[in-house]
Design an enzyme around this catalytic site. Sequence first.
Site, mmCIF file in Angstrom:
data_model
loop_
_atom_site.group_PDB
_atom_site.id
_atom_site.type_symbol
_atom_site.label_atom_id
_atom_site.label_comp_id
_atom_site.label_asym_id
_atom_site.label_seq_id
_atom_site.Cartn_x
_atom_site.Cartn_y
_atom_site.Cartn_z
ATOM 1 N NE ARG A 15 48.764 16.941 41.996
ATOM 2 C CZ ARG A 15 47.561 16.510 41.626
ATOM 3 N NH1 ARG A 15 46.523 16.687 42.407
ATOM 4 N NH2 ARG A 15 47.390 15.881 40.480
ATOM 5 C CG ASP A 103 47.323 8.745 39.198
ATOM 6 O OD1 ASP A 103 46.320 8.266 38.635
ATOM 7 O OD2 ASP A 103 47.394 9.936 39.581
ATOM 8 C CD GLU A 155 39.214 17.429 37.988
ATOM 9 O OE1 GLU A 155 40.200 17.036 38.631
ATOM 10 O OE2 GLU A 155 38.289 16.669 37.640
ATOM 11 C CG ASN A 170 36.182 11.076 37.868
ATOM 12 O OD1 ASN A 170 35.979 9.918 37.500
ATOM 13 N ND2 ASN A 170 36.910 11.935 37.165
ATOM 14 C CG ASN A 376 79.977 -30.654 61.046
ATOM 15 O OD1 ASN A 376 78.825 -30.559 61.443
ATOM 16 N ND2 ASN A 376 80.984 -30.060 61.656
#
Length: 459
Positions: A15, A103, A155, A170, A376
Site C-alpha cells: 500500500r 511498522d 480485520e 488493535n 584573518n
Amino acid sequence: MNIATIVLSAGKGTRMKSEIPKVLHKVLGKEIILWSNDAIKNFENKFIVIGHQHQLVEEYISDDSQTIIQQQQLGTGHALLVVFNDKSFLSSTYDYVLVVPGDVPLIEEETLNRLITKVIDDDAAIGFLVASANNPFGYGRVILDKEDNVSKIVEERDASEKEKKINLINSGVYCFKYDFIANHIGQLSDANEQHEFYLTDLVELAFTEKQKILVEESSEVSIMGINSMDQLHNLEREARDNIINKHIANGVYFQDATTAYIDKDVAIGNGTKILANTHLLGNTVIGENCKIGPNTMISDSDIGSSSTVIYSVVTESSTKREVQVGPYAHLRPGSNLGKRVKVGAFAETKKSNIGDGSKIPHLAYVGDGEIEKNVNFSAGAITVNYDGENKNKTVIKEGAFIGSDVMLIAPVTIGEGAFIGAGSVITKDVPPKALAVERSEQKNIEGYADRKKNKKDEK
Ligand code: UD1
Ligand code: CA
C-alpha cells in the site's frame, strides 16, 4: 521470567506504492525499523522477522538481535509460525512472547513494559494494546461480547458495516503466554478476504477456549501504523510535534514550531533558540544558549554552546563554543571550527580545521585548509585546493593575515604572523612575519582622462 521479543518486518508494504521496503522508509530522518529497534533496545532475546527484500533490511538489524527470514509472506500469523519453527528460536525456552509490528514506530518501551507486566500479573494467555481511534479505518477492530469480554479481532477487509463503526482498534502489539502460541499457532487458517494467516485469529481461539484475554489501552498516536504514504505523512506530523514538545519541555525556545524540522536523534541544549524554518537533521547536537536560524539547515553536525548560525547550511561539521556562522555561509563536510571562529556571508569551507578566533568574514573559500588561531582571511580570498587532479593542502599559521582577493595555490604554507598583500597569487611558501606581495607595480598615468576625451572629440 524469560521473555522473547519478536518484531514482524517481513511484509512488502504494497500500500506504500514504493519500491523501498516499508520498514526502510524514514520518519524524521530515521528508518522505521530503527524506531522499533529503539523501543526494544533494553529487551533481551530479540528476533526480527524479515522477508521482502531482506538483503536490504538485514543491514539495519542490530547485532544483539536474531534475524529470521520469512521467505513467503503469508500473513502475520504465518510470520509467527516461521519463528516457532526456527532453530535459533527453539534453542531456548521462554515463558512469554512479546510481538511488535515493525511498522508502528511511535510505540514506546514504557508502554510495552506496561503490557508485559499486566499479562504476567493477571496470568493471561493473551494481552494486547488497543486504542480508541478517531479514524479506525484500516485497523483490526476489537469485538466485545455481551459481557464486554474481548471475543475476537476483525480485520477492516473482513468487517461488516456494523463492525466497521467500532473504533476500538488493535495495535498489533501482543504479549502471549509461550505455551498458548506453541499449542495454537498451527491451528490458524487463511479462510479470509486476503487469504492470509492472521495472527489476530489467536484471540478468537483463546476466547473459544475460555482462556484469559486482556487489553491495555494506549494512545491512538503511540500505536499508529504505517501502511500508506498518507499514514506516513500523518504519523510524521505527530512524531514531529512530539519531538519538538520534548525539546520545549527541556527549555528550548521555538519561534515557530510549525516550520521547524527536528530529526529523532537530534539533541539541543537548554536556552537555545530555534528560529523559523530551521532543519536540524540526522545526528546533530546543538549546545546550550545558541541561536539557530532562521532559514538554516544543519545535518549530522555538532554546534558548540553560545553559537549563532543564521541563514546557513552546515553538513557533517563541528564547532566549538561561540562561533558565528552566516548569514549565507556553507560549512561542507569536515569543517571543524574552533572557539569564536566567524564564517560569514557567502563564505564556504570544506574539510578544514579553523583555529580559535580565526575569521573568514565574507566571500571566501577555504578547502583542505589547516588554519591556525587568529588568522584573518579577508573578502574574496580563496584556497586554490584543486589542481584538476589532486586536492592539496593549505596551511596558515597562527595570526597570519590574508589580504583580500588572494589566491593561495595549494600546497602552500603561510608562516606565523605573515601578511599577504591583497590581490596576490601565492604559489610559494611565505616565511613567518614576512609580507608577500605578488602583483605588478602600480603605474599612475597623469592626464590620461583628458587625453582620452580629446581623442574622441577629434573624430
Ligand atoms: C495488522 C493487524 C491489525 C492491526 C494492525 C495494527 C493482522 C491480521 N492484522 O494489520 O489487526 O490493527 O496490524 O497496525 O495481523 N508482516 C510479516 N509477514 C507477513 C505479513 C506481515 O512480517 O506475512 C509484518 C509486516 O511487515 C508489518 C506487520 O507484520 O510490519 C503487520 O502487517 P500488516 O500487513 O501491516 O498488517 P495490517 O494490515 O496493518
Ligand atoms: Ca500495518
